[in-house]
Design an enzyme around this catalytic site. Structure first.
Site, PDB file in Angstrom:
ATOM      1  N   ARG A   1       0.825  -1.217   0.000  1.00 12.26           N
ATOM      2  CA  ARG A   1       0.000   0.000   0.000  1.00 12.26           C
ATOM      3  C   ARG A   1       0.856   1.262   0.000  1.00 12.26           C
ATOM      4  O   ARG A   1       0.449   2.279  -0.568  1.00 12.26           O
ATOM      5  CB  ARG A   1      -0.945  -0.002   1.200  1.00 12.26           C
ATOM      6  CG  ARG A   1      -2.064  -0.990   0.996  1.00 12.26           C
ATOM      7  CD  ARG A   1      -3.042  -0.992   2.114  1.00 12.26           C
ATOM      8  NE  ARG A   1      -4.229  -1.733   1.716  1.00 12.26           N
ATOM      9  CZ  ARG A   1      -5.127  -2.202   2.549  1.00 12.26           C
ATOM     10  NH1 ARG A   1      -5.003  -2.011   3.843  1.00 12.26           N
ATOM     11  NH2 ARG A   1      -6.179  -2.856   2.095  1.00 12.26           N
TER      12      ARG A   1
ATOM     13  N   LYS B   1     -19.998 -16.278   2.399  1.00  9.58           N
ATOM     14  CA  LYS B   1     -21.440 -16.140   2.603  1.00  9.58           C
ATOM     15  C   LYS B   1     -22.189 -15.453   1.471  1.00  9.58           C
ATOM     16  O   LYS B   1     -21.696 -14.494   0.882  1.00  9.58           O
ATOM     17  CB  LYS B   1     -21.685 -15.326   3.873  1.00  9.58           C
ATOM     18  CG  LYS B   1     -21.282 -16.077   5.113  1.00  9.58           C
ATOM     19  CD  LYS B   1     -21.486 -15.211   6.309  1.00  9.58           C
ATOM     20  CE  LYS B   1     -21.153 -15.991   7.583  1.00  9.58           C
ATOM     21  NZ  LYS B   1     -21.142 -15.112   8.735  1.00  9.58           N
TER      22      LYS B   1
ATOM     23  N   GLY C   1      -8.841  -8.067  -1.418  1.00  8.23           N
ATOM     24  CA  GLY C   1      -9.049  -9.098  -0.406  1.00  8.23           C
ATOM     25  C   GLY C   1      -8.377 -10.425  -0.729  1.00  8.23           C
ATOM     26  O   GLY C   1      -7.251 -10.477  -1.238  1.00  8.23           O
TER      27      GLY C   1
ATOM     28  N   GLY D   1     -13.077  -3.834   0.553  1.00  3.92           N
ATOM     29  CA  GLY D   1     -14.437  -3.341   0.839  1.00  3.92           C
ATOM     30  C   GLY D   1     -14.888  -2.297  -0.166  1.00  3.92           C
ATOM     31  O   GLY D   1     -16.035  -2.307  -0.623  1.00  3.92           O
TER      32      GLY D   1
HETATM   33  P1  AMP Z   1     -15.302 -13.618   2.258  1.00  2.00           P
HETATM   34  O1  AMP Z   1     -14.618 -12.885   3.371  1.00  2.00           O
HETATM   35  O2  AMP Z   1     -16.770 -13.693   2.387  1.00  2.00           O
HETATM   36  O3  AMP Z   1     -14.811 -13.184   0.887  1.00  2.00           O
HETATM   37  O4  AMP Z   1     -14.840 -15.130   2.412  1.00  2.00           O
HETATM   38  C1  AMP Z   1     -13.517 -15.550   2.373  1.00  2.00           C
HETATM   39  C2  AMP Z   1     -13.417 -16.806   3.167  1.00  2.00           C
HETATM   40  O5  AMP Z   1     -14.353 -17.754   2.674  1.00  2.00           O
HETATM   41  C3  AMP Z   1     -12.069 -17.473   3.119  1.00  2.00           C
HETATM   42  O6  AMP Z   1     -11.461 -17.359   4.374  1.00  2.00           O
HETATM   43  C4  AMP Z   1     -12.398 -18.930   2.785  1.00  2.00           C
HETATM   44  O7  AMP Z   1     -11.710 -19.852   3.598  1.00  2.00           O
HETATM   45  C5  AMP Z   1     -13.884 -19.008   3.058  1.00  2.00           C
HETATM   46  N1  AMP Z   1     -14.519 -20.094   2.291  1.00  2.00           N
HETATM   47  C6  AMP Z   1     -14.485 -20.277   0.978  1.00  2.00           C
HETATM   48  N2  AMP Z   1     -15.114 -21.402   0.646  1.00  2.00           N
HETATM   49  C7  AMP Z   1     -15.560 -21.966   1.788  1.00  2.00           C
HETATM   50  C8  AMP Z   1     -16.269 -23.150   2.092  1.00  2.00           C
HETATM   51  N3  AMP Z   1     -16.649 -23.979   1.141  1.00  2.00           N
HETATM   52  N4  AMP Z   1     -16.575 -23.393   3.386  1.00  2.00           N
HETATM   53  C9  AMP Z   1     -16.175 -22.549   4.345  1.00  2.00           C
HETATM   54  N5  AMP Z   1     -15.511 -21.405   4.116  1.00  2.00           N
HETATM   55  C10 AMP Z   1     -15.193 -21.115   2.848  1.00  2.00           C
END
Ligand code: AMP
Length: 423
Positions: A41, A227, A380, A403
């Site tokens: 950064r 999610k 990210g 974000g």
């Molecule tokens: P996000 O912060 O919502 O972009 O999610 C990123 C996180 O999602 C990472 O730390 C991954 O380990 C997790 N992730 C991806 N696929 C899965 C899965 N099938 N089950 C649980 N966690 C997951």
């Protein structure tokens, strides 16, 4: 939102004191040494800083770092909420927590990178900052302390805004990672000073804004991560814009369950199943291809050394959970990427932190590195994956704001961009 904003090239910076908002929110080692573990950064801010210094501006740089608690009362309250013992929540513990989020290590690293002295202020808008800003000469640079040491920063408090603006003649924002926040240093000061963007924000607006407004088609969006609930806005907005939407990661299981599939112990947001069904219907009505996994790598526990096997999507036995997309899905997703005009990627395809379940994410990164399409990585985890795998220089653009880029893709107004002068 209008992305056509004035930049440093559109104003005369010579002899001006420039308040430059950077994103110096760098990761630091947690061992108390406060060593910067990744200076990307800081490096990303160099083109704008160099341009300003070489063109006769005196640069007053500022940034936030982490989440310091600006008052002792709040420090105690938050500590108690987290279940910490009252006797440990002393004034000296509070001061230590603030000192650990000082921007001094950033000033040192910036000075090494620039090859010139970076004057460090002891405060944000206090006596030291005011004296040093007043004495600052063209070609010199100083750094204010962590803007979040001040209560008024996140509240966009008018008095704090006034004090910050009083230090300078011109405001330049180059902190793309913070443009989704309406804070004093990210947008408040733009009410009192002429406000333009630096090169970093300009590039983000041009590339991400361009891909959303007039993409080279087909536009393929790859969405992953944990999610559905955190990606609703993005799915919604991209359904209006994309030709193909690819779903991977933990959120795929909510879609699978919504279709009547068996997801075992996989990550499932049952409250979002109805929404997922609506999205599938909307995609069909709009003629957007919505690709979901056809197979999945399942594990008998959430651990790097779990036993694993591959099953068809929607056929996950109880006691097992899906942690990555399967090989047939990889093939399907990679061929969609190969034919794309533009690819936007946000979120890993599986639990890529465990090497055994990183194959889907790695394959998508590799496919992006090989395609002729415009490739945009939305910060990210996906950015980290691309960088770790050594594909960074084969991507068109890796966003510097996780974000912020997500909110950009949601079609939301970004306060730190709207506040800048239109061209
Ligand atoms: P996000 O912060 O919502 O972009 O999610 C990123 C996180 O999602 C990472 O730390 C991954 O380990 C997790 N992730 C991806 N696929 C899965 C899965 N099938 N089950 C649980 N966690 C997951």
């Amino acid at each position: 939102m209008n992305y056509n904003k004035k930049t440093v090239l559109d104003v005369d910076v010579k002899g001006k004191k420039v308040l430059l908002r950077c994103d110096f929110n760098v990761p630091m080692s947690k061992d108390g040494s406060c060593a910067i573990t990744d200076d990307k950064r800081i490096v990303a801010a160099l083109p704008t800083i160099r341009y300003l210094l070489e063109n006769g501006a005196a640069v007053i740089a500022c940034s936030h770092l982490g989440k310091p608690v600006p008052s002792f009362d709040k420090f105690v309250k938050k500590g108690l909420e987290k279940g910490k013992a009252l006797e440990k929540l002393t004034e000296s513990a509070w001061k230590k927590s603030l000192a650990e989020l000082s921007l001094k290590p950033v000033a040192e690293r910036l000075s090494q990178l620039l090859g010139q002295d970076v004057i460090m202020a002891a405060d944000v808008v206090g006596e030291d900052a005011q004296t040093k800003a007043a004495a600052l000469q063209p070609g010199q640079i100083m750094l204010l302390e962590n803007t979040r040491y001040e209560n008024g920063e996140t509240k966009n408090d008018p008095d704090f805004v006034k004090s910050m603006a009083a230090l300078a003649d011109l405001y330049v924002s180059d902190a793309f990672g913070a443009v989704h926040r309406a804070h004093a240093s990210t947008c408040g000061v733009a009410d009192l000073l002429p406000a333009v963007s630096g090169f970093l924000i300009q590039k983000e607006l041009e590339i991400i804004g361009g891909a959303l407004a007039a993409p080279k088609r087909p536009l393929v969006a790859i969405l992953g991560g944990s999610k559905v609930s955190s990606k609703i806005g993005v799915i919604n907005n991209l359904l209006e814009l994309a030709d193909t939407i690819i779903i991977g990661g933990g959120m795929a299981y909510t879609f699978s369950a919504a279709q009547g599939g068996k997801v075992g112990d996989s990550l499932l947001e049952s409250d979002w199943m109805e929404y997922s069904r609506e999205m599938m219907a909307k995609a069909e009505a709009k003629g957007v291809k919505l690709l979901l996994p056809v197979d999945t790598v399942i594990a008998d526990k959430f651990a790097p050394d779990a036993n694993s096997r591959i099953v068809a999507a929607g056929e996950i036995p109880d006691g097992w959970q899906g942690l990555d997309i399967g090989p047939k899905t990889v093939e399907l997703y990679c061929s969609a990427v190969a034919d794309a005009g533009t690819v936007i990627w946000n979120g890993p395809m599986g639990v890529f932190e465990f090497p055994a379940f990183a194959k889907g994410t790695e394959a998508v990164a590799e496919a992006l590195s090989k395609t002729d399409a415009i490739t945009i990585i939305g910060g990210g985890d996906s950015a980290a994956a691309v960088q770790q795998l050594g594909y960074a220089d084969r991507m068109t653009h890796i966003s510097t704001g996780g974000g912020a880029s997500l909110e950009f893709m949601e079609g939301k107004e970004l306060p730190g961009v709207s506040c800048l002068l239109d061209k």
